[in-house]
Design an enzyme around this catalytic site. Sequence first.
Site, PDB file in Angstrom:
ATOM      1  N   SER A  99       1.025  -1.457   0.278  1.00 34.69           N
ATOM      2  CA  SER A  99      -0.155   0.061  -0.039  1.00 34.69           C
ATOM      3  C   SER A  99       0.663   1.548   0.070  1.00 34.69           C
ATOM      4  CB  SER A  99      -1.151  -0.221   1.207  1.00 34.69           C
ATOM      5  OG  SER A  99      -2.348   0.905   1.282  1.00 34.69           O
ATOM      6  N   ASP A 100       0.618   2.115  -0.647  1.00 35.02           N
ATOM      7  CA  ASP A 100       0.871   3.715  -0.667  1.00 35.02           C
ATOM      8  C   ASP A 100      -0.337   5.074  -0.276  1.00 35.02           C
ATOM      9  OD1 ASP A 100       3.930   5.019  -0.813  1.00 35.02           O
ATOM     10  OD2 ASP A 100       2.655   5.801  -2.352  1.00 35.02           O
ATOM     11  N   GLN A 101       0.201   6.178  -0.151  1.00 30.68           N
ATOM     12  CA  GLN A 101      -0.506   7.165  -0.142  1.00 30.68           C
ATOM     13  C   GLN A 101       0.419   7.674   0.280  1.00 30.68           C
ATOM     14  OE1 GLN A 101      -2.177   8.379   3.941  1.00 30.68           O
ATOM     15  NE2 GLN A 101      -4.293   8.142   3.140  1.00 30.68           N
TER      16      GLN A 101
END
Length: 201
Positions: A73-75
């Site tokens: 995941s990356d934000q």
Amino acid sequence: MTTQQHPALYLASTSVYRRALLQKLTTQFSCVKPEVDESPLPDETAEALVNRLALAKAMAVAATLSAGLVIGSDQVAVFQGEILGKPHTVANAEAQLRRFSGQAVTFLTGLAVVNAATGKVQQVIEPFVVHFRELSDAEISHYVAREMPLDCAGSFKSEGLGIALFDKLQGDDPNSLIGLPLLRLLAMLRDEGLNLLLHHE
């Protein structure tokens, strides 16, 4: 845990926030630090960045395994077309929040699930929009001093007092704001045959 019904689960992250979110669903997983350069590419859009890095993190860990499901995941936060990083300092956090006062900020969270055994990849980008109240300088400085959100994109912790900064939240899954869209993740895991409702700890 390594039976066909219940493949081993890996979180390609050392984020305490993502770990805490996944622990709401299951304690049966391992956290593994992915060796990934998170620098944006030239002219890369926010969507392309979170998509690429979520997959790169999952693939980096999956490459070391013979089986199992790997979550990456990356934000990023996007404000007026600009990709915002983590503030790292009190001054930067206060400056970010002053810019956001009375404005909307979009958070984009990329999510990838990779099956290390089959190579199957599932990917999605989950958007979430935060509408900030008109904030006074005193509110901003008190908030930053109290929660020290220096490692958080957007300079707040929505799971804590940060909620007091907002007028309105818009999105399908408030967990995505903290860094892991659990509704989408659960659907991806079910697609791989792992239903955590039926999974015995």
